[in-house]
Design an enzyme around this catalytic site. Structure first.
Site, mmCIF file in Angstrom:
data_model
loop_
_atom_site.group_PDB
_atom_site.id
_atom_site.type_symbol
_atom_site.label_atom_id
_atom_site.label_comp_id
_atom_site.label_asym_id
_atom_site.label_seq_id
_atom_site.Cartn_x
_atom_site.Cartn_y
_atom_site.Cartn_z
ATOM 1 N N SER A 20 0.797 -1.238 0.000
ATOM 2 C CA SER A 20 0.000 0.000 0.000
ATOM 3 C C SER A 20 0.825 1.282 0.000
ATOM 4 O O SER A 20 0.254 2.372 -0.041
ATOM 5 C CB SER A 20 -0.960 0.009 1.191
ATOM 6 O OG SER A 20 -2.057 -0.830 0.939
ATOM 7 N N LYS A 63 -0.048 3.771 -2.540
ATOM 8 C CA LYS A 63 -1.036 4.830 -2.365
ATOM 9 C C LYS A 63 -0.397 6.215 -2.165
ATOM 10 O O LYS A 63 -1.109 7.226 -2.229
ATOM 11 C CB LYS A 63 -1.966 4.507 -1.193
ATOM 12 C CG LYS A 63 -2.814 3.253 -1.401
ATOM 13 C CD LYS A 63 -3.804 3.061 -0.263
ATOM 14 C CE LYS A 63 -4.663 1.824 -0.444
ATOM 15 N NZ LYS A 63 -3.989 0.580 -0.060
ATOM 16 N N SER A 106 -5.952 2.960 4.840
ATOM 17 C CA SER A 106 -5.333 2.282 3.696
ATOM 18 C C SER A 106 -6.357 1.484 2.901
ATOM 19 O O SER A 106 -6.107 0.356 2.463
ATOM 20 C CB SER A 106 -4.194 1.364 4.156
ATOM 21 O OG SER A 106 -3.387 0.986 3.069
#
Length: 378
Positions: A59, A62, A119
């Protein structure tokens, strides 16, 4: 008597200890396979371990998604009060999510909060589709922006970091995009949240970055964990004007990634400081040959601060390399020299010195016009 002298000497050494820089950080002290510590403002690398090794990053992906979101907000392409509708594709995401249902609507503000704090993979996709129309088109934007930032070891295949063969980056590239994201102060409204709610209080979200509760000066930024990537983090912190980014990829556990990130940040704050740069009084107007003015004022662009080893601020020197004379015409912004800041011969930063105004070339018609203007004003 000798005993008291020894005690006094020992006490004086103890008192001096906080002022001494910490020992250099060795790669062995960082358990994770890949890591980097970077000055967020200058991009200077303060520590690295296999920083250019391509790895999945979960993640941490992101960070790029949020960077494009912040840029879309700044440009006015989207707004925080926009209604974002979850597609079937967004709602189908697994892993960390906020359980969006197809057709469910939230504001862009809440979708950003869900992405940055929890997340949420589904919220990240919903934002991507809102900006670009589809996740695939958004991924093209992600890779284009990565190239602009010099992220040569990165290939994005999705916007949330779910494991996918060929979706890779490096600690160095993560640091680059993290530094870019930190230029958008709005992001701190989200990355500093510990606990919040969505859906009018029905859904509670907790930040995945546990350093928010334990590390002094922490400002963000993003964690990530998958089976392929291991435990990862891009941690940002700010103390006394020094802004650092510590990236850890491939840690064996969440505990290890937080410990390594904290060790990197500790090393940075113990050994380096941010020093504001001031321009020398020696910057003077430059002579202009064959111009309607004899000189042109100059200015220096971009001077801010540099990161230097602690205790070395007084050793920062600046060197001017400015033309003695320039030929007209001179355009405003034209390069006339450079100013370089260094320590012990090592360049810290170099900035352009440019013309602060335009100067026309002296011609017969320009001289007549100047004389005419002077007569009228008498």
């Amino acid at each position: 008597m000798k005993f008291f002298r020894a005690v006094a000497l020992a006490l004086s050494l103890v008192l001096l200890l906080p002022c001494l820089p910490a020992a250099a950080l060795s790669e062995d002290e960082i358990a994770s396979p890949s890591a980097i510590l970077m000055d967020a403002d200058s991009g200077k690398i303060l520590f690295e371990k296999n920083a250019h090794e391509q790895r999945p990053c979960a993640s941490i992906t992101k960070v790029m998604t949020l960077l494009l979101v912040m840029e879309a907000l700044d440009s006015g392409r989207i707004h925080l009060d926009d209604t974002v509708t979850a597609s079937a594709h967004a709602a189908s995401m697994g892993g960390s999510d906020i359980w969006l249902e197809e057709g469910e609507q939230m504001t862009a503000d809440d979708m950003i909060k869900a992405t940055a704090v929890a997340s949420a993979n589904d919220a990240a996709v919903a934002l991507a589709e809102h900006i670009a129309g589809s996740e695939d088109d958004f991924v093209v934007m992600m890779n284009d922006r990565a190239k602009e930032l010099g992220m040569e070891e990165t290939v994005f295949l999705n916007c949330n970091g779910l494991d996918e063969d060929g979706h890779v980056t490096s600690a160095y590239d993560v640091a680059l995009m993290s530094c870019a994201l930190l230029q958008h102060e709005k992001i701190f409204d989200y990355t500093s949240i510990w606990i919040d709610t969505l859906r009018g209080g029905e859904t509670q979200i907790v930040n995945t970055n546990k350093l928010l509760k334990t590390y002094d000066g922490i400002t963000g930024l993003k964690t990530g964990t998958t089976s392929a990537a291991g435990s990862c983090i891009s941690a940002s912190a700010d103390r006394d004007g020094l802004r650092l980014v510590a990236v850890v990829l491939g840690a064996d556990s969440g505990t290890e990634r937080f410990r390594d990130a904290a060790a990197l940040l500790d090393y940075g704050f113990a050994n380096f400081e941010s020093v504001a740069l001031s321009l020398s009084d020696e910057i003077y107007p430059v002579a202009v040959e064959n111009g309607m003015q004899d000189t042109v004022d100059v200015t220096c662009t971009g001077v801010g601060a540099v990161t230097v080893p602690k205790g070395s601020a007084e050793n920062v020197k600046q060197t001017l390399d400015i033309a003695e004379q320039v030929e007209a015409p001179v355009k405003k912004g034209a390069l006339v020299g450079t100013i370089t800041f260094s320590i012990d011969g090592e360049t810290l930063e170099s900035f352009d010195v440019v013309a602060a105004e335009s100067v026309e070339k002296m011609t017969f018609s320009s001289v007549l016009q100047a004389l005419f203007s002077a007569l009228i004003s008498m």
